[in-house]
Design a protein around this motif. Sequence first.
Motif, short mmCIF file in Angstrom:
data_model
loop_
_atom_site.label_atom_id
_atom_site.label_comp_id
_atom_site.label_asym_id
_atom_site.label_seq_id
_atom_site.Cartn_x
_atom_site.Cartn_y
_atom_site.Cartn_z
N ALA A 558 -1.58 -2.75 3.99
CA ALA A 558 -2.26 -2.09 2.87
C ALA A 558 -2.82 -3.13 1.91
O ALA A 558 -2.32 -4.26 1.83
CB ALA A 558 -1.28 -1.18 2.13
N PRO A 559 -3.87 -2.78 1.15
CA PRO A 559 -4.42 -3.72 0.16
C PRO A 559 -3.38 -4.12 -0.88
O PRO A 559 -2.39 -3.41 -1.10
CB PRO A 559 -5.56 -2.92 -0.48
N TYR A 560 -3.61 -5.25 -1.53
CA TYR A 560 -2.79 -5.62 -2.67
C TYR A 560 -2.92 -4.58 -3.78
O TYR A 560 -1.94 -4.22 -4.43
CB TYR A 560 -3.23 -6.97 -3.24
N GLU A 561 -4.17 -4.15 -3.99
CA GLU A 561 -4.47 -3.29 -5.13
C GLU A 561 -5.07 -1.98 -4.63
O GLU A 561 -6.26 -1.91 -4.29
CB GLU A 561 -5.42 -4.00 -6.10
N SER A 562 -4.25 -0.95 -4.57
CA SER A 562 -4.72 0.39 -4.22
C SER A 562 -3.73 1.40 -4.77
O SER A 562 -2.59 1.05 -5.11
CB SER A 562 -4.86 0.56 -2.70
N ALA A 563 -4.16 2.64 -4.84
CA ALA A 563 -3.27 3.69 -5.35
C ALA A 563 -2.05 3.84 -4.46
O ALA A 563 -0.94 4.10 -4.93
CB ALA A 563 -4.03 5.01 -5.45
#
Length: 704
Positions: A558-563
Amino acid sequence: MTATQVRATCPHDCPDTCALLVTVENGVATEVKGDPEHPTTAGVLCTKVARYVDRTYHADRLLYPMRRVGRKGEGKFERISWDEALDTIATRLKGIAARDPQAILPYSYAGTMGLVQGDSMSLRFFNHLGASLLDRTICATAGATGYKYTIGGSMGTDIEEFQNAKLILIWGGNPIASNLHFWMRAQEAKRRGATLVAIDPYRSLTAEKCHQHIALLPGTDAALALGMMHVLIQEDLLDHDYIGKYTLGFEDLKARALEWTPERTAATCGITVEEVVALARLYGQTAKRGEAAAIRMNYGLQRVRGGGMSVRNIACLPALVGAWRHPAGGVQLSTSGTFPTDRAALQRPDLLKGRSPRTINMTTIGDDLLKEASPEFGPKIEAVIVYNANPLAIAPDSSQVQRGFEREDLFTVVLEHFRTDSADYADILLPATTQLEHVDAHLAYGHLYMMANNAAVAPVGEAKPNTEFFRLLAARMGFDDPCFSESDDQLAAQAFNKQDARAVHFDWESLKRKGWQKLNMPAAPFAEGGFPTPSGKCEFYSSTMARDGLDPVPSYTAPYESAASNPELAARYPLAMISPPARNFLNSTFVNVQSLRATEGEPHLDIHPNDAAARGIAHGDMARIFNDRGSFVARARVTDKARPGLVVGLSIWWKKLSSDGKNANEVTSQRLTDMGRAPTFYDTLVQVEKTAHATRDSTRDETL
């Protein structure tokens, strides 16, 4: 008046690497056009390079060496001679090198893609000096690493075959803006009945012209590929013969893919179950019918935390369905690994003489310039030589980069054509030649032609090629190795390994006369396996990855920065942001061309109507985009081209030419990808608010 035509090559960071014909009259270049005989260029140039004569003779070209007289960043200089510039630089570098040459750092990338003017004589110089090495990762190393683990190297489908495909997945790119000559082939395939599908969080110009657009969430491409594998396996849309003969680790891949149901995939990617299933069926059934199913990946999808794995997963798909059997099938990310380039001959790593200098990652330059000396980091960086790059505009976490270059104790040399954002921070600013004024040799990363560039005109003013600057500086430093006396033609003649079967026909003099020569390559490179991996097969299971501490089977990060991955951060900064290239710029090149900048207008932020309404933002309002790293302003365009929860800031603007002196890299992160140590430009959460109107400083409006 006598006119001649000179064969040249576009030097810019674009997969097309166009063959050029330069018209010269009485020693002055008057026209640049595409070579109609070169099969990929076909006489067509983008609007940027078609105006290259104007760029060479631009009124704002740097013509003479200069020394800073104002504050760093103020852009105030006085003219000096080349002798004074070289003596100043050599004196400063000698003093630093006497303490520790690793305190000296080169900073370069793709201002030219040439093998000669890029990093030949310059790396000879820095290797001999023992300077810090630069990890040149800011564009493509995440994807290249993931692709290499799977396929074995950066090679794939020949661009000249794409028009024969019946299905083309355009994944993570906008070729209308960044790969025009591939797009011409894709359009021809479309006219012949092919289906085109764009997979991109943003409905780009390309996506608008495809039959279907799948707008997944940024950073979820690896999950979509796994979901496709699930459907292909469950519905037996596989080429079992190809899998059995030419792949490794299918059972491991199968177990992993079966975890990724269409429902899980859709939820992760922010799309529908129907989109997942229909895409997999379209891909698998096309190949099952014996028709060519092709994938053109580009670099957008890899600029997130899991970018390397995203490319790896997608690269597995052609082998599952046997798409490599067809010359127009398979996948292309880059063709650069096809070229037998002799980088050791050009760069001479033997000049290190057994030393192992530290390596500085160009993506983390902001933090690294501000580090003090330590046992872990090594010496503090005391000098930076910038060439073929504009770090103040292109490096992430831009305010941190600026703080680093503002250091009064940092000696900075910049070789440039114009006064870029980075040039304003130079202590010594030097005029470099453009492509029309020097010799170079080129490979391509979107086609299979070795390319030559001849100097069409003499350098303007006192501009010098990069190679000549480093030759002169080497002499000032007392370097007497004969390699520093080699001419540009001698360097170019070493560019490709003539003993390699792909380039046995290579001869520099004949290449200069013709301008281009195709590599010896089969039409379908992996029709019968022969992958350049350790096993010789497409590796669904990679023991090399296991040794490198990575999951050896395709997975999802998963991305570092996501909901989904960071809900606490997303509560404060709920919008994902990507900053793909603006059509009329190429990275930060051409931004100072008034006609091209006028077409772009000003920095814009595309925002979905729902997200705009929730923030009281109307079309045309000025918006402030911000997070903990910084902020910038842009004109809001309320449009459903941006999916809900996503904002898009087309880039890369020079900071000095934007209304607030900032660009999108104020909010991007210095974090690195899962593999390849690459940047995560598109792994960014922000908030957006309406702000007061900001006006461009009209005194900065350079013209052509």
